[in-house]
Design a protein around this motif. Structure first.
Motif, PDB file in Angstrom:
ATOM      1  N   THR A  33      88.282 105.430  73.583  1.00  0.00           N
ATOM      2  CA  THR A  33      87.365 105.815  74.843  1.00  0.00           C
ATOM      3  C   THR A  33      85.881 106.153  74.179  1.00  0.00           C
ATOM      4  OG1 THR A  33      89.092 106.445  76.300  1.00  0.00           O
ATOM      5  CG2 THR A  33      86.723 107.065  76.717  1.00  0.00           C
ATOM      6  N   THR A  34      84.767 105.655  74.484  1.00  0.00           N
ATOM      7  CA  THR A  34      83.364 106.104  74.081  1.00  0.00           C
ATOM      8  C   THR A  34      83.002 106.910  75.202  1.00  0.00           C
ATOM      9  OG1 THR A  34      82.656 104.036  74.903  1.00  0.00           O
ATOM     10  CG2 THR A  34      83.222 103.947  72.748  1.00  0.00           C
ATOM     11  N   ASN A  36      79.498 107.855  76.431  1.00  0.00           N
ATOM     12  CA  ASN A  36      78.131 107.682  76.696  1.00  0.00           C
ATOM     13  C   ASN A  36      77.568 108.484  77.865  1.00  0.00           C
ATOM     14  OD1 ASN A  36      78.188 105.659  74.500  1.00  0.00           O
ATOM     15  ND2 ASN A  36      78.354 104.059  76.014  1.00  0.00           N
TER      16      ASN A  36
END
Length: 141
Positions: A33-34, A36
């Motif tokens: 998972t990123t 942002n």
């Protein structure tokens, strides 16, 4: 005649493999998972090169003094709360949200006072927020 009764084995569910699989899935999701985080306010931090702005007529300049008082386009506000600052910025812009907001804060001004100006400008819908700096002296004595 004596019949032997069949023994009933207790049913046992082993949860260890299922817990292992769930932990593997959790680790996989956390690694892949990123995160942002997009800012609500786009800040344009100025270069301290001394380049004059293109237009000085259509802008809102908010001065934050060291004591926490605000000035909007040269007019001092009676207090330093958010509602007065919001009203002053709305009157200075006449509902134009494309004007740049320039924050000129004293070096000893509290960080909260500067953040309050950025928050009010963001709530009003301004996207072009600049923080003014001064050009450093070229030579050191």
């Amino acid at each position: 005649m004596k019949f032997s009764r069949p023994r009933v084995n207790e049913i046992e569910v082993n949860l260890t493999p299922m817990i292992d699989c769930l932990l593997f899935l959790l680790v996989f999701l956390l690694v892949s998972t990123t995160f942002n985080q997009h800012s609500r306010i786009n800040l344009t931090l100025p270069d301290a090169q001394g380049v004059p702005p293109a237009s000085t007529d259509d802008r809102v300049e908010v001065v934050v003094q060291a004591s926490g008082k605000y000035m909007v386009n040269g007019q001092a506000l009676a207090g330093n709360d958010e509602t007065q600052l919001t009203t002053a910025i709305q009157q200075a812009t006449n509902a134009r949200r494309d004007m740049p907001v320039i924050i000129a804060a004293d070096a000893k001004a509290a960080h909260q006072d500067v953040v309050r100006v950025m928050d009010v400008a963001g709530k009003l819908g301004f996207m072009n927020i600049n923080i003014s700096t001064k050009v450093p002296a070229r030579g050191y004595p």
